[in-house]
Design a protein around this motif. Structure first.
Motif, PDB file in Angstrom:
ATOM      1  N   GLY A  51       0.821  -1.206   0.000  1.00 20.29           N
ATOM      2  CA  GLY A  51       0.000   0.000   0.000  1.00 20.29           C
ATOM      3  C   GLY A  51       0.852   1.252   0.000  1.00 20.29           C
ATOM      4  N   GLN A  52       0.231   2.398  -0.123  1.00 22.88           N
ATOM      5  CA  GLN A  52       0.940   3.674  -0.140  1.00 22.88           C
ATOM      6  C   GLN A  52       1.735   3.849   1.154  1.00 22.88           C
ATOM      7  N   LYS A  53       2.976   4.267   1.024  1.00 20.69           N
ATOM      8  CA  LYS A  53       3.847   4.502   2.173  1.00 20.69           C
ATOM      9  C   LYS A  53       4.570   5.834   1.971  1.00 20.69           C
ATOM     10  N   THR A  54       4.983   6.433   3.082  1.00 17.16           N
ATOM     11  CA  THR A  54       5.828   7.622   2.969  1.00 17.16           C
ATOM     12  C   THR A  54       7.268   7.162   2.781  1.00 17.16           C
ATOM     13  N   LYS A  55       8.077   8.061   2.271  1.00 11.60           N
ATOM     14  CA  LYS A  55       9.495   7.730   2.143  1.00 11.60           C
ATOM     15  C   LYS A  55      10.128   7.534   3.521  1.00 11.60           C
ATOM     16  N   LEU A  56       9.593   8.185   4.542  1.00 11.94           N
ATOM     17  CA  LEU A  56      10.082   7.938   5.905  1.00 11.94           C
ATOM     18  C   LEU A  56       9.825   6.482   6.286  1.00 11.94           C
ATOM     19  N   GLN A  57       8.673   5.951   5.921  1.00 12.45           N
ATOM     20  CA  GLN A  57       8.389   4.546   6.207  1.00 12.45           C
ATOM     21  C   GLN A  57       9.351   3.628   5.436  1.00 12.45           C
ATOM     22  N   ILE A  58       9.690   4.000   4.214  1.00 15.61           N
ATOM     23  CA  ILE A  58      10.653   3.213   3.431  1.00 15.61           C
ATOM     24  C   ILE A  58      12.024   3.277   4.106  1.00 15.61           C
ATOM     25  N   LEU A  59      12.386   4.457   4.586  1.00 17.81           N
ATOM     26  CA  LEU A  59      13.656   4.621   5.307  1.00 17.81           C
ATOM     27  C   LEU A  59      13.688   3.706   6.531  1.00 17.81           C
ATOM     28  N   ASN A  60      12.596   3.683   7.285  1.00 14.80           N
ATOM     29  CA  ASN A  60      12.515   2.798   8.453  1.00 14.80           C
ATOM     30  C   ASN A  60      12.573   1.337   8.047  1.00 14.80           C
ATOM     31  N   LEU A  61      11.936   0.996   6.930  1.00 20.09           N
ATOM     32  CA  LEU A  61      11.963  -0.380   6.439  1.00 20.09           C
ATOM     33  C   LEU A  61      13.375  -0.810   6.067  1.00 20.09           C
ATOM     34  N   LEU A  62      14.156   0.098   5.495  1.00 16.60           N
ATOM     35  CA  LEU A  62      15.549  -0.230   5.158  1.00 16.60           C
ATOM     36  C   LEU A  62      16.280  -0.773   6.381  1.00 16.60           C
ATOM     37  N   GLN A  63      16.189  -0.059   7.488  1.00 13.59           N
ATOM     38  CA  GLN A  63      16.887  -0.488   8.706  1.00 13.59           C
ATOM     39  C   GLN A  63      16.222  -1.710   9.335  1.00 13.59           C
ATOM     40  N   ASP A  64      14.893  -1.731   9.332  1.00 18.95           N
ATOM     41  CA  ASP A  64      14.187  -2.842   9.962  1.00 18.95           C
ATOM     42  C   ASP A  64      14.488  -4.159   9.245  1.00 18.95           C
ATOM     43  N   HIS A  65      14.597  -4.122   7.939  1.00 19.57           N
ATOM     44  CA  HIS A  65      14.885  -5.337   7.175  1.00 19.57           C
ATOM     45  C   HIS A  65      16.276  -5.868   7.508  1.00 19.57           C
ATOM     46  N   VAL A  66      17.251  -4.974   7.609  1.00 20.51           N
ATOM     47  CA  VAL A  66      18.604  -5.398   8.001  1.00 20.51           C
ATOM     48  C   VAL A  66      18.559  -6.031   9.388  1.00 20.51           C
ATOM     49  N   THR A  67      17.873  -5.384  10.315  1.00 20.55           N
ATOM     50  CA  THR A  67      17.791  -5.881  11.688  1.00 20.55           C
ATOM     51  C   THR A  67      17.133  -7.261  11.729  1.00 20.55           C
ATOM     52  N   HIS A  68      16.073  -7.439  10.981  1.00 25.13           N
ATOM     53  CA  HIS A  68      15.358  -8.715  10.936  1.00 25.13           C
ATOM     54  C   HIS A  68      16.301  -9.854  10.523  1.00 25.13           C
ATOM     55  N   HIS A  69      17.008  -9.660   9.428  1.00 24.70           N
ATOM     56  CA  HIS A  69      17.887 -10.732   8.938  1.00 24.70           C
ATOM     57  C   HIS A  69      19.162 -10.856   9.770  1.00 24.70           C
ATOM     58  N   ARG A  70      19.616  -9.768  10.327  1.00 20.90           N
ATOM     59  CA  ARG A  70      20.789  -9.841  11.206  1.00 20.90           C
ATOM     60  C   ARG A  70      20.464 -10.689  12.440  1.00 20.90           C
ATOM     61  N   GLY A  71      19.231 -10.567  12.948  1.00 15.41           N
ATOM     62  CA  GLY A  71      18.805 -11.399  14.059  1.00 15.41           C
ATOM     63  C   GLY A  71      18.868 -12.877  13.711  1.00 15.41           C
ATOM     64  N   GLN A  72      18.496 -13.211  12.491  1.00 18.54           N
ATOM     65  CA  GLN A  72      18.594 -14.597  12.053  1.00 18.54           C
ATOM     66  C   GLN A  72      20.052 -15.041  11.998  1.00 18.54           C
ATOM     67  N   LEU A  73      20.917 -14.150  11.541  1.00 18.62           N
ATOM     68  CA  LEU A  73      22.338 -14.501  11.438  1.00 18.62           C
ATOM     69  C   LEU A  73      22.970 -14.730  12.810  1.00 18.62           C
ATOM     70  N   ILE A  74      22.480 -14.044  13.824  1.00 16.43           N
ATOM     71  CA  ILE A  74      22.962 -14.286  15.191  1.00 16.43           C
ATOM     72  C   ILE A  74      22.678 -15.739  15.580  1.00 16.43           C
ATOM     73  N   VAL A  75      21.496 -16.217  15.213  1.00 16.14           N
ATOM     74  CA  VAL A  75      21.148 -17.613  15.498  1.00 16.14           C
ATOM     75  C   VAL A  75      22.092 -18.545  14.741  1.00 16.14           C
ATOM     76  N   TYR A  76      22.359 -18.248  13.479  1.00 18.48           N
ATOM     77  CA  TYR A  76      23.265 -19.082  12.676  1.00 18.48           C
ATOM     78  C   TYR A  76      24.638 -19.169  13.353  1.00 18.48           C
ATOM     79  N   LEU A  77      25.137 -18.025  13.809  1.00 20.61           N
ATOM     80  CA  LEU A  77      26.437 -18.023  14.485  1.00 20.61           C
ATOM     81  C   LEU A  77      26.378 -18.882  15.748  1.00 20.61           C
ATOM     82  N   ASN A  78      25.363 -18.671  16.569  1.00 20.44           N
ATOM     83  CA  ASN A  78      25.234 -19.434  17.816  1.00 20.44           C
ATOM     84  C   ASN A  78      25.117 -20.930  17.558  1.00 20.44           C
TER      85      ASN A  78
END
Length: 169
Positions: free
Chosen positions: A130-157
């Motif tokens: 749906g329609q989003k502001t560019k601020l929401q896209i900016l937040n999504l950029l960081q949130d997506h990295v955080t989401h997958h980085r959390g998975q990588l922490i599990v892989y390391l452990n």
């Protein structure tokens, strides 16, 4: 003299406020996020880059490259206004190539975001959710990295590797 000091204080305050925008806050966090992810990428031995905890999950390498392709897509499509920009996950065979690609992805995204203005963050853009502001896209950029980085922490452990120490900023 008092007027001069007051003028300097007001000017300094205005300059400090101008530096504290969603964009500058994002860029500070983005650089830290890059360094944190690169520490994780460095911690995993190259012979474990094809590790995945279950059959339906991505490999460690694929997680990293997915992060890169998503940041390329979001920053290019929504901030460079390249409507043809599609998600494209490239193949890199060595740990060094993957780490270089991640670095370039973060740096290129930061370069693109630096050109945005605070006013532009209010712009609405079409998005598959749906329609989003560019601020929401900016937040999504960081949130997506955080989401997958959390998975990588599990892989390391799961491989007996202590993840790098978390830092929020």
């Amino acid at each position: 003299m008092k007027k001069y000091i007051l003028f300097i204080v007001i000017l300094a305050s205005a300059f400090a406020k101008a530096q504290d925008t969603p964009i500058s806050a994002f860029l500070e966090k983005w650089e830290n996020s890059k360094n944190y992810l690169l520490e994780m990428a460095a911690a995993m031995p190259e012979d474990k880059y094809d590790y995945k905890p279950t059959e339906r999950q991505k490999t460690f390498r694929d997680q990293l490259l997915h992060i890169k392709s998503n940041m390329d897509w979001l920053s290019g499509r929504y901030f460079e206004k390249d409507e043809t920009k599609e998600r494209k996950e490239e193949t890199y065979t060595t740990k060094a190539e993957v780490m270089k690609a991640i670095t370039e992805g973060f740096d290129n995204t930061a370069k693109i975001i630096k050109t945005a203005t605070p006013e532009e963050l209010k712009d609405m853009v079409p998005f598959f959710a749906g329609q989003k502001t560019k601020l929401q896209i900016l937040n999504l950029l960081q949130d997506h990295v955080t989401h997958h980085r959390g998975q990588l922490i599990v892989y390391l452990n799961l491989n007996g590797i202590k993840p790098p120490k978390y830092r929020g900023w």
